[in-house]
Write a protein that holds these residues in place. Structure first.
Motif, short mmCIF file in Angstrom:
data_model
loop_
_atom_site.label_atom_id
_atom_site.label_comp_id
_atom_site.label_asym_id
_atom_site.label_seq_id
_atom_site.Cartn_x
_atom_site.Cartn_y
_atom_site.Cartn_z
N LYS A 1 -1.20 6.03 8.13
CA LYS A 1 -0.38 4.89 8.55
C LYS A 1 0.64 4.48 7.48
N THR B 1 4.42 4.46 8.36
CA THR B 1 4.72 3.41 9.33
C THR B 1 4.70 2.04 8.68
N LEU B 2 3.71 1.81 7.81
CA LEU B 2 3.61 0.53 7.09
C LEU B 2 4.85 0.31 6.24
N GLU C 1 7.78 -0.69 8.52
CA GLU C 1 7.61 -2.07 9.00
C GLU C 1 7.85 -3.07 7.88
N LYS D 1 2.92 -5.12 3.37
CA LYS D 1 2.89 -3.81 4.01
C LYS D 1 3.48 -2.72 3.12
N GLU E 1 -8.35 7.06 5.85
CA GLU E 1 -7.90 6.83 7.22
C GLU E 1 -6.59 6.07 7.28
N ASN E 2 -6.30 5.27 6.24
CA ASN E 2 -5.05 4.52 6.24
C ASN E 2 -3.86 5.34 5.74
#
Length: 545
Positions: A368, A371-372, A375, A311, A364-365
């Motif tokens: 994220k 957040t990745l 995590e 991640k 699109e990623n």
């Protein structure tokens, strides 16, 4: 191969089983190109020092650029990238596509006047496979029957199925049919090496002007390390009548502005354009743009605890806008990456990249990414992103590239990274020895097939600088290497790339293009998109004032 985008500025082979498929003229055909009154001298640049001219140990485009001019394999590629006769004047392929028998031409000679023999090829290939040589490209020779066993210490040199039947006949047996094998034979690791010469110079082979022996169109006569290299027409070359250039001088020039000044002053005849240079020259008739078959990407050293987390690697990759990177750093038609295999690589029926689609979905990623990262840090047991270094070659574009990435990570992820700049040769050494945290690097196609990208990262692979280990990935690659059904084989490679990008042990950033400007008197310039960047054998000067 490891490419330097700032150095200088392959197709599927149809095997006709059981027949002689390659023939070359035993006598040179003298070209009428060029004139006897014009000085046949060319001045070019290299982006850095040559790491090695040892065919068994070279791994990069700078080394291959020079090796491709001063050496020749059994096969050459013609101007369209198709296999044609080199040292071998003809060859025969068995019906199952596994056994090749090459007949060498009688007039193939080394630059010391001695004959190039089948034994020189057998010795070279087995030297590369010898685990003591530590050849990073041994995996390309491991497809020869017995080659992998010898390279991994499980077999002997005598069991490797490449054999000089006599001075002019070489027989090679492959573990399985390889439709691109002939094309591969034009690649430097398949070049011959003269055993007596290699043993005489020892570990310094390929490291200086008197430690190199040539059998190609040119030979090296001067090598001022970090400064320049000079090659001249090789009078012992079998096809010297078609070689028109008498001398080519390569200056080591890292700065693109300095290259432009030299070009405008008439001191170099061609150079690769970057950034604002593209706009200044794009309307000139000698301006050229091409798509390259290579990918620029980040290598994540998985030995670092934070980078062992998928991640975190994904977050670092998705936080970089590849299209902005290429426009700011190169501005030459390069584009953001959508996978590891670049656009233009054939899958047998079309473009691999088009058929396997966008397997990254960076746009699109990107939302994220933060957040990745959070995590991933939690999974890794970390409360904050550690202090890591981002390594790059110290070229002007290398500097600009890492500063862009540093800012992208700061603004999109809230982390800071230390930039570490170094000479191209040193960066390669650090990657091989895994003495780095993150490195911006690139890989160019050695032949036109997705395997040239995807087999890099099998467990313990010679170029697996990130120590990626995935038994399922290994199984897909190894199955594809022996699968005779083309459709099934390609599906395995589609699946392998998707698996690789899900794990993201490397972070693809861009697919490369390149632009260049040449003086109008350079004729018959031959670009290569696989192997060495150029082929100067038939290049000549005409119309220079």
């Amino acid at each position: 191969m490891n490419k330097s985008k700032w150095v200088v500025l392959g197709l599927a082979v149809t095997v006709l089983s059981g027949t002689i498929v390659g023939c070359g003229n035993d006598k040179a055909v003298v070209s009428d190109k060029g004139t006897s009154t014009e000085k046949q001298e060319l001045n070019l640049t290299l982006g850095d020092e040559i790491p090695s001219l040892d065919p068994s140990k070279g791994t990069d485009s700078i080394s291959f650029t020079i090796m491709g001019q001063i050496n020749e394999g059994l096969i050459r590629l013609d101007e369209k990238g198709q296999p044609t006769a080199g040292v071998a004047k003809e060859w025969k392929v068995s019906a199952d596509g596994k056994t090749y028998t090459f007949t060498l031409r009688d007039d193939a000679k080394w630059s010391d006047g001695s004959a190039v023999t089948a034994q020189d090829f057998e010795y070279s290939w087995k030297r590369s496979l010898d685990p003591n040589t530590k050849s990073s490209y041994a995996f390309m020779l491991a497809w020869i029957a017995g080659g992998d066993a010898y390279n991994t210490g499980k077999g002997t040199a005598d069991e490797v199925k490449v054999k000089a039947k006599d001075d002019k006949t070489l027989e090679v047996q492959l573990e399985s049919a390889k439709p691109y094998f002939l094309e591969q034979l034009a690649f430097p690791v398949f070049f011959p090496e003269k055993k007596a010469f290699v043993e005489k110079v020892g570990d310094k082979f390929g490291g200086d002007v008197d430690k190199v022996l040539s059998n190609g169109p040119f030979k090296i006569t001067q090598w001022s390390h970090e400064q320049s290299v000079e090659i001249v027409k090789n009078d012992t070359y079998w096809d010297k009548g078609n070689v028109k250039l008498d001398k080519v001088t390569f200056q080591v020039v890292k700065d693109p502005g300095a290259r432009e000044n030299l070009f405008e002053a008439g001191q170099i005849d061609r150079f690769g354009l970057l950034a604002d240079q593209v706009d200044r020259y794009k309307d000139k008739p000698e301006f050229k743009r091409r798509n390259d078959l290579y990918t620029g990407y980040l290598e994540y050293n998985s030995a670092r605890p934070a980078l062992a987390n998928a991640k975190i690697r994904q977050a670092l990759t998705f936080a970089i806008d590849g299209d902005k990177y290429t426009d700011i750093v190169f501005h030459d038609g390069s584009v953001g990456a959508t996978g590891f295999v670049p656009t233009g690589i054939s899958d047998g029926t079309g473009d691999f990249r088009e058929h396997n689609g966008d397997v990254m979905k960076t746009k699109e990623n990107a939302a994220k990414a933060k957040t990745l990262l959070a995590e991933g840090l939690k999974e890794a047991g970390l409360t904050e992103f550690p202090k890591l270094k981002l390594a790059s070659s110290d070229s002007a574009s290398g500097k600009k590239g890492v500063e862009f990435i540093k800012e992208q990570w700061r603004s999109n992820l809230g982390i800071d990274i230390e930039v570490e700049l170094m000479p191209f040769k040193l960066r390669l050494q650090k990657q091989r020895s895994k003495d780095y945290d993150i490195s911006i690097t690139n890989w160019g196609a050695d032949y036109n097939d997705p395997m040239t990208f995807l087999d890099l990262f099998v467990t313990d692979g010679g170029f697996n600088d990130v120590s990626y280990k995935n038994p399922k990935y290994d199984a897909l690659i190894k199955s594809a290497q022996v699968e005779p059904d083309a459709k099934k084989r390609m599906q395995m490679l589609y699946d392998a790339e998707k698996m690789f990008m899900a794990d993201m042990p490397v972070g693809p950033v861009y697919f490369s293009a390149s632009t260049s400007i040449s003086k109008p008197y350079i004729k018959n310039w031959v670009n290569r998109v696989t192997g060495p960047d150029m082929d100067l054998k038939t290049t000549y000067i005409q119309g220079k004032e």
